[in-house]
Design a protein around this motif. Structure first.
Motif, PDB file in Angstrom:
ATOM      1  N   PHE A   1       0.848  -1.188   0.000  1.00 44.55           N
ATOM      2  CA  PHE A   1       0.000   0.000   0.000  1.00 44.55           C
ATOM      3  C   PHE A   1       0.884   1.238   0.000  1.00 44.55           C
ATOM      4  O   PHE A   1       1.961   1.238   0.589  1.00 44.55           O
ATOM      5  CB  PHE A   1      -0.877   0.016   1.242  1.00 44.55           C
ATOM      6  CG  PHE A   1      -1.957  -1.006   1.196  1.00 44.55           C
ATOM      7  CD1 PHE A   1      -3.180  -0.696   0.650  1.00 44.55           C
ATOM      8  CD2 PHE A   1      -1.753  -2.280   1.697  1.00 44.55           C
ATOM      9  CE1 PHE A   1      -4.182  -1.644   0.601  1.00 44.55           C
ATOM     10  CE2 PHE A   1      -2.745  -3.219   1.643  1.00 44.55           C
ATOM     11  CZ  PHE A   1      -3.967  -2.902   1.096  1.00 44.55           C
TER      12      PHE A   1
ATOM     13  N   CYS B   1     -12.456  -2.063   6.622  1.00 51.55           N
ATOM     14  CA  CYS B   1     -11.845  -3.313   6.169  1.00 51.55           C
ATOM     15  C   CYS B   1     -12.700  -4.493   6.596  1.00 51.55           C
ATOM     16  O   CYS B   1     -12.958  -4.672   7.781  1.00 51.55           O
ATOM     17  CB  CYS B   1     -10.447  -3.460   6.742  1.00 51.55           C
ATOM     18  SG  CYS B   1      -9.718  -5.038   6.299  1.00 51.55           S
TER      19      CYS B   1
ATOM     20  N   CYS C   1      -4.967 -10.006   3.600  1.00 52.01           N
ATOM     21  CA  CYS C   1      -5.689  -9.027   2.785  1.00 52.01           C
ATOM     22  C   CYS C   1      -6.190  -9.678   1.501  1.00 52.01           C
ATOM     23  O   CYS C   1      -5.558 -10.556   0.946  1.00 52.01           O
ATOM     24  CB  CYS C   1      -4.738  -7.887   2.445  1.00 52.01           C
ATOM     25  SG  CYS C   1      -5.444  -6.639   1.405  1.00 52.01           S
ATOM     26  N   MET C   2      -7.387  -9.266   1.055  1.00 48.21           N
ATOM     27  CA  MET C   2      -7.877  -9.810  -0.211  1.00 48.21           C
ATOM     28  C   MET C   2      -7.850  -8.757  -1.302  1.00 48.21           C
ATOM     29  O   MET C   2      -8.423  -8.956  -2.364  1.00 48.21           O
ATOM     30  CB  MET C   2      -9.276 -10.364  -0.030  1.00 48.21           C
ATOM     31  CG  MET C   2     -10.255  -9.363   0.485  1.00 48.21           C
ATOM     32  SD  MET C   2     -11.842 -10.140   0.736  1.00 48.21           S
ATOM     33  CE  MET C   2     -12.748  -8.842   1.515  1.00 48.21           C
ATOM     34  N   PHE C   3      -7.263  -7.611  -1.028  1.00 49.87           N
ATOM     35  CA  PHE C   3      -7.079  -6.548  -2.018  1.00 49.87           C
ATOM     36  C   PHE C   3      -8.406  -6.100  -2.618  1.00 49.87           C
ATOM     37  O   PHE C   3      -8.524  -5.878  -3.798  1.00 49.87           O
ATOM     38  CB  PHE C   3      -6.087  -6.979  -3.104  1.00 49.87           C
ATOM     39  CG  PHE C   3      -4.797  -7.414  -2.502  1.00 49.87           C
ATOM     40  CD1 PHE C   3      -3.939  -6.465  -1.993  1.00 49.87           C
ATOM     41  CD2 PHE C   3      -4.495  -8.740  -2.365  1.00 49.87           C
ATOM     42  CE1 PHE C   3      -2.776  -6.853  -1.377  1.00 49.87           C
ATOM     43  CE2 PHE C   3      -3.337  -9.123  -1.752  1.00 49.87           C
ATOM     44  CZ  PHE C   3      -2.466  -8.185  -1.260  1.00 49.87           C
TER      45      PHE C   3
ATOM     46  N   GLY D   1      -9.775  -3.363  -1.684  1.00 51.38           N
ATOM     47  CA  GLY D   1      -9.621  -1.928  -1.868  1.00 51.38           C
ATOM     48  C   GLY D   1     -10.639  -1.084  -1.129  1.00 51.38           C
ATOM     49  O   GLY D   1     -10.716   0.120  -1.353  1.00 51.38           O
ATOM     50  N   LEU D   2     -11.425  -1.702  -0.243  1.00 54.00           N
ATOM     51  CA  LEU D   2     -12.435  -0.915   0.474  1.00 54.00           C
ATOM     52  C   LEU D   2     -11.784   0.131   1.366  1.00 54.00           C
ATOM     53  O   LEU D   2     -12.321   1.226   1.552  1.00 54.00           O
ATOM     54  CB  LEU D   2     -13.323  -1.841   1.308  1.00 54.00           C
ATOM     55  CG  LEU D   2     -14.333  -2.638   0.506  1.00 54.00           C
ATOM     56  CD1 LEU D   2     -15.177  -3.484   1.431  1.00 54.00           C
ATOM     57  CD2 LEU D   2     -15.220  -1.699  -0.290  1.00 54.00           C
TER      58      LEU D   2
HETATM   59  S1  SF4 Z   1      -7.812  -4.094   0.642  1.00 52.04           S
HETATM   60 FE1  SF4 Z   1      -9.670  -4.841   1.647  1.00 52.04          FE
HETATM   61  S2  SF4 Z   1      -8.951  -6.545   2.894  1.00 52.04           S
HETATM   62 FE2  SF4 Z   1      -7.144  -5.400   2.302  1.00 52.04          FE
HETATM   63  S3  SF4 Z   1      -6.791  -4.006   3.997  1.00 52.04           S
HETATM   64 FE3  SF4 Z   1      -8.021  -2.897   2.521  1.00 52.04          FE
HETATM   65  S4  SF4 Z   1     -10.127  -3.227   3.149  1.00 52.04           S
HETATM   66 FE4  SF4 Z   1      -8.888  -4.732   4.209  1.00 52.04          FE
END
Ligand code: SF4
Ligand code: SF4
Lengths: 415, 222
Positions: free
Chosen positions: B82, B99, B133-135, B137-138
């Motif tokens: 990130f 998240c 993380c599942m990416f 993007g929230l």
């Molecule tokens: S991308 Fe999704 S799972 Fe990964 S840290 Fe951000 S909100 Fe959480």
């Protein structure tokens, strides 16, 4: 000095034997014999194993290109050291013997598998003579020695106490024995035209390569031979999608390496045989020496094998047996009869068939080949053959009349 | 006719062999190159290459020379590291709340900064466990100050799971090549993270940074 002497006397059994015999007393003849055999064995084994290693690389690179991949290209120049890496990986693995396996036979099988392949090489004429000198029954020797492989495959499959290995071995025995017959008959035809059984004499008799004189024999031989070495499209002995790995399912480590080595050696042997019998062996044109011609022709045949392996799917068991007995056997018999009649008519004397005779035979045989193949495959063709009606296995309804099933069905009805 | 299909099959594979355009393997991370390929990849003309680096030229003739190969990627690719700007982050912890997996851990303390606009917190801890993380993007969508961006890289293999937790120190020192996903301000500038240019904190926001006069005007109104 030594090398020159050996080369001049011919690098074969008689040559080396004569060289050592010169300065050894007569009482030490056994020692001379031993030394000669050891030198020959070392040379043959190293040459064959090295060329096999090269072939694995060649085959994998070429297969890759045929399937729009790259093949191994990481280790060494163009990936040439890949076989060594594979070998190290195989040899460092644990050599397991399954519990309940027949240990002596299990251990012996890879050796029985490998030995004939090496022995065959000692009679293949690279230039004038072979390593064993000019063996005058070379054709019979080759056919006899290569059939030992069947035994080794069955030993391996039977001794490892694994049903997949057993299936593979059973298929192997059925298939290898069937394909031996058309192969033997074509070899008889070759011997008939060449008027000799010695491999180097066969080459000397080929004023026209026999692929032109007997195209039918060539086709039958190459099909039967690729079945003998169980490569695609005839690899149902070890069909990986059905049987795990076939007869070598239980093998690992050094024993597996030996089996694998022999399997990759088989194409070289067959290619060398095809070159000798049908492509006029070491004979070529111009300043290029004989052995180079031999290697070039062998490589062309090997290329063909890899091409076929990359393109064609595997045949079913019944199709394979059908091809052997309904297709190749009649074709090889037709070929043998036609050739025999022609040889009878031309009636060669001491010097064998003349070139004119061979050209006439070429013309006749091409016609016969096209007609015979067309006829046989129209008889065998898809439209004519009927699929067998599947028979319901008696085991499938085994529980139909037992009480448990009845109870369950009764319950369902009651509800 | 019987047997024609076999010939067709042979022709297909023969085409594969002859036409180089049919090759579909992408060699990653290193690509083997020949001599011409080497001079093309390094941008050095062939004679100069032969004079300057004879060893590598010979190696490339033997098929042993390699050049780095990067896979083509879209700038909106949601990568692993990130990109986070400490200067922009207020410690509101929206990202942690949004998240779905709860893998962002934020610990803040009062900093006494920017009291007029609402508190800006001091961040004691900012951990993202990208191992889980599942990416989705929230978190990036949730960030009101454009402080958090998806990254652009994906070569994050480690030997231990703990190493996959990226903490504040790592986030601050990481390369700032944010993905343009959900960041139209970067996309409209035609920014491509895979060209390797870093984005500074004041260039990453949705609005232009106000000039000094604008700021003073704003303060005067209050
Ligand atoms: S991308 Fe999704 S799972 Fe990964 S840290 Fe951000 S909100 Fe959480
Ligand atoms: S949502 Fe944005 S500003 Fe708020 S804590 Fe997370 S990164 Fe910082």
């Amino acid at each position: 000095m030594t090398e020159i002497l050996i080369l001049r006397s011919g690098f074969d059994f008689n040559g080396i034997y004569g060289f050592f015999d010169e300065f050894m007393p007569d009482s030490l003849d056994w020692l001379v014999f031993l030394i000669t055999s050891l030198i020959l064995a070392i040379v043959i084994i190293n040459a064959v194993v090295l060329s096999t290693a090269l072939l694995t690389w060649f085959e994998r690179r070429l297969l890759g290109r045929f399937q729009s991949r790259l093949g191994p290209n990481r280790w060494g120049p163009f990936g040439l050291l890949q076989p060594i890496a594979d070998l190290v990986s195989l040899l460092t693995k644990e050599d397991t013997i399954p519990e309940g396996a027949d240990k002596p036979i299990f251990t012996l099988a890879p050796i029985v598998f490998l030995a004939p392949a090496l022995i065959v090489f000692s009679v293949i004429p690279l230039h004038g003579g072979s390593f064993l000198g000019n063996l005058n029954v070379g054709l019979i020797f080759v056919i006899a020695i290569t059939s030992i492989n069947t035994l080794a495959v069955f030993m391996a499959g039977w001794s490892s106490l694994n049903k997949y290995a057993m299936f593979g071995a059973m298929r192997a025995v059925a298939m290898l024995i069937s394909y031996e017959i058309p192969m033997g008959i074509t070899v008889v035809a070759v011997a008939l035209v060449a008027q000799t059984l010695g491999l180097s004499d066969v080459v000397l008799a080929q004023d026209i390569p026999y692929i032109l004189v007997m195209p039918l024999a060539f086709l039958v031989f190459i099909t039967a031979a690729s079945a003998e070495m169980s490569r695609t499209p005839f690899d149902l002995i070890e069909s990986d999608s059905e049987l795990g790995a076939g007869y070598h399912t239980e093998y690992s480590g050094a024993k597996f390496a030996l089996l694998q080595l022999t399997e990759f050696m088989a194409p070289i042997i067959v290619a060398a045989l095809v070159t000798t019998l049908f492509l006029s062996g070491w004979r070529g044109y111009g300043p290029i020496p004989g052995p180079v011609w031999f290697v070039i022709k062998t490589f062309i045949v090997l290329f063909g094998f890899v091409w076929i392996r990359a393109s064609w799917p595997r045949l079913r068991v019944d199709q394979i047996m059908g091809l052997a007995w309904k297709g190749l056997l009649p074709l090889s018999i037709i070929n043998l009869f036609v050739v025999a009649i022609e040889v009878f008519i031309f009636n060669p004397g001491e010097n064998g068939l003349s070139t004119t005779d061979l050209w006439i035979m070429t013309g006749v045989n091409w016609g016969v080949t096209i007609i015979a193949i067309f006829a046989i495959f129209n008889l065998l063709g898809q439209s004519k053959s009927e699929r067998p009606v599947p028979v319901i296995s008696p085991l499938a309804n085994m529980y139909a009349n037992t009480n448990t099933v009845k109870k369950i069905t009764d319950l369902a009805e009651a509800e | 006719m019987y047997g024609l299909g076999l010939v067709k099959g042979l022709m297909v594979t023969a085409k594969n062999l002859v036409l180089p355009s049919r090759m579909m393997t992408v060699q990653y991370p290193n690509r083997k190159v020949g001599l011409l390929g080497l001079s093309k990849a390094t941008g050095v003309p062939l004679p100069k290459l032969l004079l300057k680096d004879p060893i590598t030229s010979v190696k490339s003739l033997l098929g042993m020379a390699e050049v780095k190969e990067s896979l083509p990627q879209h700038p909106r690719f949601r990568g692993e590291e990130f990109s986070w700007y400490e200067q922009r982050c207020t410690g509101c912890a929206s990202c942690a709340k949004y998240c779905p997996l709860g893998i962002i851990e934020i610990v803040t303390s009062e900093s006494g900064d920017q009291m007029q606009e609402g508190q800006k917190y001091h961040l004691d801890k900012f951990d993202i466990d990208i191992g889980r993380c599942m990416f989705c993007g929230l978190c990036v969508e949730a960030c009101p100050y454009d402080a958090l961006h998806m990254g652009s890289g994906f070569e994050e293999g480690t030997y231990r799971r703990q190493d996959l937790v990226i903490d504040k120190r790592k986030l601050v020192s990481a390369k700032k090549t944010p993905s343009t996903w959900f960041r139209p301000q970067l996309a409209s500038k035609k920014y491509d993270p895979h060209k390797g240019k870093n984005v500074k904190w004041d260039g990453a926001g949705r609005h232009e940074k106000p000039s000094l006069e604008q700021q003073q005007e704003k303060w005067a109104k209050r």
